[in-house]
Design a protein around this motif. Structure first.
Motif, PDB file in Angstrom:
ATOM      1  N   VAL A   1      -1.830  10.315   5.145  1.00 33.67           N
ATOM      2  CA  VAL A   1      -1.732  10.793   6.522  1.00 33.67           C
ATOM      3  C   VAL A   1      -2.954  10.247   7.250  1.00 33.67           C
ATOM      4  CG1 VAL A   1      -1.811  12.833   8.022  1.00 33.67           C
ATOM      5  CG2 VAL A   1      -0.475  12.888   5.911  1.00 33.67           C
ATOM      6  N   ARG A   2      -2.726   9.426   8.258  1.00 37.32           N
ATOM      7  CA  ARG A   2      -3.854   8.847   8.996  1.00 37.32           C
ATOM      8  C   ARG A   2      -4.164   9.693  10.222  1.00 37.32           C
ATOM      9  NH1 ARG A   2      -3.936   3.138  12.303  1.00 37.32           N
ATOM     10  NH2 ARG A   2      -2.658   4.392  13.711  1.00 37.32           N
ATOM     11  N   LEU A   3      -5.440  10.059  10.331  1.00 39.60           N
ATOM     12  CA  LEU A   3      -5.932  10.751  11.529  1.00 39.60           C
ATOM     13  C   LEU A   3      -6.754   9.717  12.293  1.00 39.60           C
ATOM     14  CD1 LEU A   3      -7.279  13.684   9.359  1.00 39.60           C
ATOM     15  CD2 LEU A   3      -5.328  13.937  10.892  1.00 39.60           C
ATOM     16  N   ALA A   4      -6.140   9.061  13.271  1.00 39.19           N
ATOM     17  CA  ALA A   4      -6.822   7.995  14.011  1.00 39.19           C
ATOM     18  C   ALA A   4      -7.470   8.604  15.259  1.00 39.19           C
ATOM     19  CB  ALA A   4      -5.836   6.904  14.403  1.00 39.19           C
TER      20      ALA A   4
ATOM     21  N   VAL B   1      -9.560   8.706   9.554  1.00 39.55           N
ATOM     22  CA  VAL B   1      -9.689   9.309   8.231  1.00 39.55           C
ATOM     23  C   VAL B   1      -8.281   9.355   7.650  1.00 39.55           C
ATOM     24  CG1 VAL B   1     -10.213  11.462   7.013  1.00 39.55           C
ATOM     25  CG2 VAL B   1     -11.729  10.667   8.852  1.00 39.55           C
ATOM     26  N   TYR B   2      -8.163   8.984   6.392  1.00 42.61           N
ATOM     27  CA  TYR B   2      -6.852   8.946   5.750  1.00 42.61           C
ATOM     28  C   TYR B   2      -6.818  10.002   4.640  1.00 42.61           C
ATOM     29  CZ  TYR B   2      -6.356   4.277   7.881  1.00 42.61           C
ATOM     30  OH  TYR B   2      -6.276   3.225   8.756  1.00 42.61           O
TER      31      TYR B   2
ATOM     32  N   VAL C   1      -0.172  10.484  11.590  1.00 41.66           N
ATOM     33  CA  VAL C   1       0.936   9.601  11.245  1.00 41.66           C
ATOM     34  C   VAL C   1       1.062   9.433   9.722  1.00 41.66           C
ATOM     35  CG1 VAL C   1      -0.412   7.444  11.483  1.00 41.66           C
ATOM     36  CG2 VAL C   1       2.058   7.377  11.778  1.00 41.66           C
ATOM     37  N   GLU C   2       2.304   9.488   9.260  1.00 44.63           N
ATOM     38  CA  GLU C   2       2.601   9.246   7.847  1.00 44.63           C
ATOM     39  C   GLU C   2       2.521   7.766   7.567  1.00 44.63           C
ATOM     40  OE1 GLU C   2       5.486   8.424   4.379  1.00 44.63           O
ATOM     41  OE2 GLU C   2       5.313   7.479   6.322  1.00 44.63           O
ATOM     42  N   ILE C   3       1.836   7.444   6.488  1.00 49.91           N
ATOM     43  CA  ILE C   3       1.773   6.051   6.061  1.00 49.91           C
ATOM     44  C   ILE C   3       2.045   6.069   4.569  1.00 49.91           C
ATOM     45  CG2 ILE C   3       0.234   4.079   5.774  1.00 49.91           C
ATOM     46  CD1 ILE C   3      -1.067   4.985   8.424  1.00 49.91           C
ATOM     47  N   GLY C   4       3.267   5.795   4.213  1.00 48.33           N
ATOM     48  CA  GLY C   4       3.617   5.936   2.804  1.00 48.33           C
ATOM     49  C   GLY C   4       5.063   5.570   2.599  1.00 48.33           C
ATOM     50  N   ARG C   5       5.742   6.415   1.840  1.00 45.74           N
ATOM     51  CA  ARG C   5       7.092   6.079   1.397  1.00 45.74           C
ATOM     52  C   ARG C   5       8.127   6.054   2.514  1.00 45.74           C
ATOM     53  NH1 ARG C   5       9.299   6.199  -4.120  1.00 45.74           N
ATOM     54  NH2 ARG C   5      11.419   6.732  -3.609  1.00 45.74           N
ATOM     55  N   LEU C   6       7.927   6.902   3.502  1.00 46.71           N
ATOM     56  CA  LEU C   6       8.888   6.856   4.615  1.00 46.71           C
ATOM     57  C   LEU C   6       8.721   5.548   5.377  1.00 46.71           C
ATOM     58  CD1 LEU C   6      11.079   8.267   6.320  1.00 46.71           C
ATOM     59  CD2 LEU C   6       9.253   9.121   7.768  1.00 46.71           C
ATOM     60  N   MET C   7       7.468   5.169   5.579  1.00 47.10           N
ATOM     61  CA  MET C   7       7.220   3.958   6.356  1.00 47.10           C
ATOM     62  C   MET C   7       7.557   2.690   5.576  1.00 47.10           C
ATOM     63  SD  MET C   7       3.718   2.802   8.178  1.00 47.10           S
ATOM     64  CE  MET C   7       3.775   4.070   9.417  1.00 47.10           C
ATOM     65  N   PHE C   8       7.211   2.661   4.307  1.00 46.22           N
ATOM     66  CA  PHE C   8       7.318   1.406   3.571  1.00 46.22           C
ATOM     67  C   PHE C   8       8.314   1.414   2.411  1.00 46.22           C
ATOM     68  CE2 PHE C   8       3.139   0.905   5.598  1.00 46.22           C
ATOM     69  CZ  PHE C   8       3.326  -0.332   6.178  1.00 46.22           C
ATOM     70  N   GLY C   9       9.033   2.530   2.224  1.00 47.41           N
ATOM     71  CA  GLY C   9      10.044   2.536   1.182  1.00 47.41           C
ATOM     72  C   GLY C   9       9.462   2.739  -0.208  1.00 47.41           C
ATOM     73  N   ALA C  10      10.309   2.486  -1.189  1.00 48.77           N
ATOM     74  CA  ALA C  10       9.978   2.844  -2.571  1.00 48.77           C
ATOM     75  C   ALA C  10       8.786   2.083  -3.123  1.00 48.77           C
ATOM     76  CB  ALA C  10      11.201   2.607  -3.447  1.00 48.77           C
ATOM     77  N   SER C  11       8.435   0.963  -2.522  1.00 48.02           N
ATOM     78  CA  SER C  11       7.324   0.177  -3.083  1.00 48.02           C
ATOM     79  C   SER C  11       5.962   0.757  -2.714  1.00 48.02           C
ATOM     80  CB  SER C  11       7.416  -1.263  -2.600  1.00 48.02           C
ATOM     81  OG  SER C  11       7.226  -1.285  -1.209  1.00 48.02           O
TER      82      SER C  11
END
Ligand code: F0G
Length: 466
Positions: free
Chosen positions: A396-399, A346-347, A380-390
């Motif tokens: 937040v992924r709950l795997a 769930v994201y 886990v964060e999946i967003g700006r920290l992981m992929f930068g400004a783009s």
């Protein structure tokens, strides 16, 4: 069907999990520099960082492990592994690897060169990195609905056929060595691809003479979504659906750490004799002899059994229902999630959850840290920290690991998320600043390191996976 979701298994061996107090978690998080990857797993109560390699094996798998034939060449375990894979996937050549990304590296190493373009619905980050490492370009062609968190669509992982045709015409066939379809689309929220879409992509590929490969990590979950949601498949078994789906392709890469139900392993399949030979040559350089790849005989046995178990209907019913239960119960109270819930995860849409936290302050990091502080849950964060400004989304992924947590664990996760939802207004800033590369885990999160290292951007839609 009764409404209560029960696990279709009994528990024979247990692993204790440890409670910590909020005061302890505050200290632990500080010591980890607010980077959840740096937390010792013993200090995590419910670990939803990934569903990869974190599943529980069955009694049949453990029994099969004792049958492991560790011969260097011609192992009986390889035969059992190959037969199990071929029964489901149907491809002529089966090449074992230590995990999915090793299969990707070999496949793209053999098929791609500088200037090539590889379309996918959405590349997983190791897939993208392995395409790019050859000098080729990785292009994501998921349908527009697949990029909109709140929009519901039964097959949000589908590839945009018109965009594929347009790309093929624009780049000309000789610059596209293969097309890939990721089932389910992890980077797009764990969303499935329909059989109709598979058929259309396959037809477009055949028309232009381009091979179609599957990134098959979560093929069993995808098959079950087809059974539940696509007309004409209600009466078919997940295995029949998987067999039909793979029949439209020419090969696949697979991480057996997901729907292989194993803690390690993967494979690469192809129908092309020449490619298979080249792939085996590369395999020997870094993975091992072709009857074991990077694996022990006992791992091959666990995967041979696990692949079949992943397709059992009772299991898949529970798996998909349990993930949906988590997503639906938090969404019912207003928590913004990628809709509908995916198969393995769930994201949560952190920008919508914490609209007052500026994007520059990493709302998804703030939320993931808060879930840990509130209830010892690691996501886990999946967003700006992981992929930068783009990055266009902060998720937040709950795997959910396979067969590991019970429904009461899921209820606990719902309770904690709703507690955090209630006090969302007081989560005023991100508790972290952008981490320096030195503090990042060495090899798990390649994109994160890469993003830190060169600030290269990713296009929208690529951003939902570690
Ligand atoms: N493809 C997809 C769609 C994946 O989700 C992953 C791994 C891989 C390939 C690579 O497989 O890890 O065995 O080398 N996904 C994990 C995750 C890491 O957390 O989603 P691997």
């Amino acid at each position: 069907m009764p409404r209560t979701i029960i696990e279709p298994f009994r528990i024979k061996s247990v692993e204790p999990i440890r409670w910590t107090t909020r005061v302890q978690r505050e200290a632990l998080l500080r010591a980890a520099h607010y980077n959840l990857f740096l937390l010792p797993s013993a200090d995590v109560l419910i670990d939803l960082l990934t569903d990869s390699g974190t599943g529980a094996m069955s009694t049949h798998q453990w029994a099969a492990i004792m049958e492991g034939d560790e011969s260097y060449a011609g192992s009986k375990s390889f035969d059992r592994f190959r037969i199990s894979v071929q029964e489901i996937f149907g491809y002529r050549h089966v090449i074992p690897t230590h995990q999915g990304r090793a299969a990707e590296r070999i496949l793209f190493g053999v098929m791609c060169k500088k200037g090539d373009v590889v379309p996918n619905n959405t590349h997983f980050d190791t897939t993208r990195a392995n395409v790019e490492a050859t000098g080729a370009e990785a292009v994501d062609l998921v349908i527009p609905e697949g990029r909109e968190p709140g929009t519901r669509h039964p097959f949000k992982g589908n590839m945009d056929i018109a965009a594929l045709e347009e790309l093929i015409n624009r780049k000309r066939r000789q610059r596209i060595p293969l097309v890939m379809l990721t089932v389910t689309n992890n980077s797009g929220g764990g969303q499935p691809v329909s059989m109709e879409n598979v058929r259309q992509v396959s037809a477009a590929c055949r028309k232009h003479g381009i091979p179609l490969y599957f990134d098959a990590c979560r093929f069993a979950e995808n098959s079950y979504f087809i059974k539940l949601r696509e007309k004409g498949y209600e009466a078919k078994t997940p295995k029949q659906i998987a067999q039909e789906m793979f029949g439209y392709g020419d090969g696949c890469t697979m991480s057996a750490k997901k729907d292989g139900m194993a803690n390690i392993g993967g494979f690469l399949c192809t129908n092309d004799d020449l490619l298979a030979q080249q792939e085996k040559d590369l395999l020997i350089l870094t993975e091992g002899y072709p009857t074991y790849g990077g694996l022990a005989g006992r791992d091959l046995e666990a995967i041979a059994v696990g692949l079949q178990e992943a397709l059992e209907e009772d299991y898949l019913h529970y798996r998909i229902a349990s993930t949906a239960y988590l997503g639906d119960h938090i969404a019912a109270q207003g928590v913004p999630i990628v809709q509908p819930p995916g198969g393995h995860a769930v994201y949560i849409d952190a920008r919508a959850f914490l609209p007052h936290v500026p994007v520059e302050q990493f709302p998804a990091v703030a939320l993931a840290c808060e879930l840990y502080l509130e209830g010892g849950i690691r996501a886990v964060e999946i967003g700006r920290l992981m992929f930068g400004a783009s990055a266009t989304m902060d998720l937040v992924r709950l795997a959910i690991p396979r067969r590991v947590y019970t429904q009461s664990h899921v209820d606990y996760v719902v309770e904690i998320i709703l507690e955090v939802w209630k006090k969302r207004g007081s989560i005023s800033t991100s508790p972290t600043k952008r981490r320096s590369c030195a503090t990042l885990p060495p090899n798990w999160n390649r994109s994160l390191r890469r993003t830190c290292a060169d600030r290269r951007g990713f296009v929208a839609g690529d951003i939902t996976s570690p």
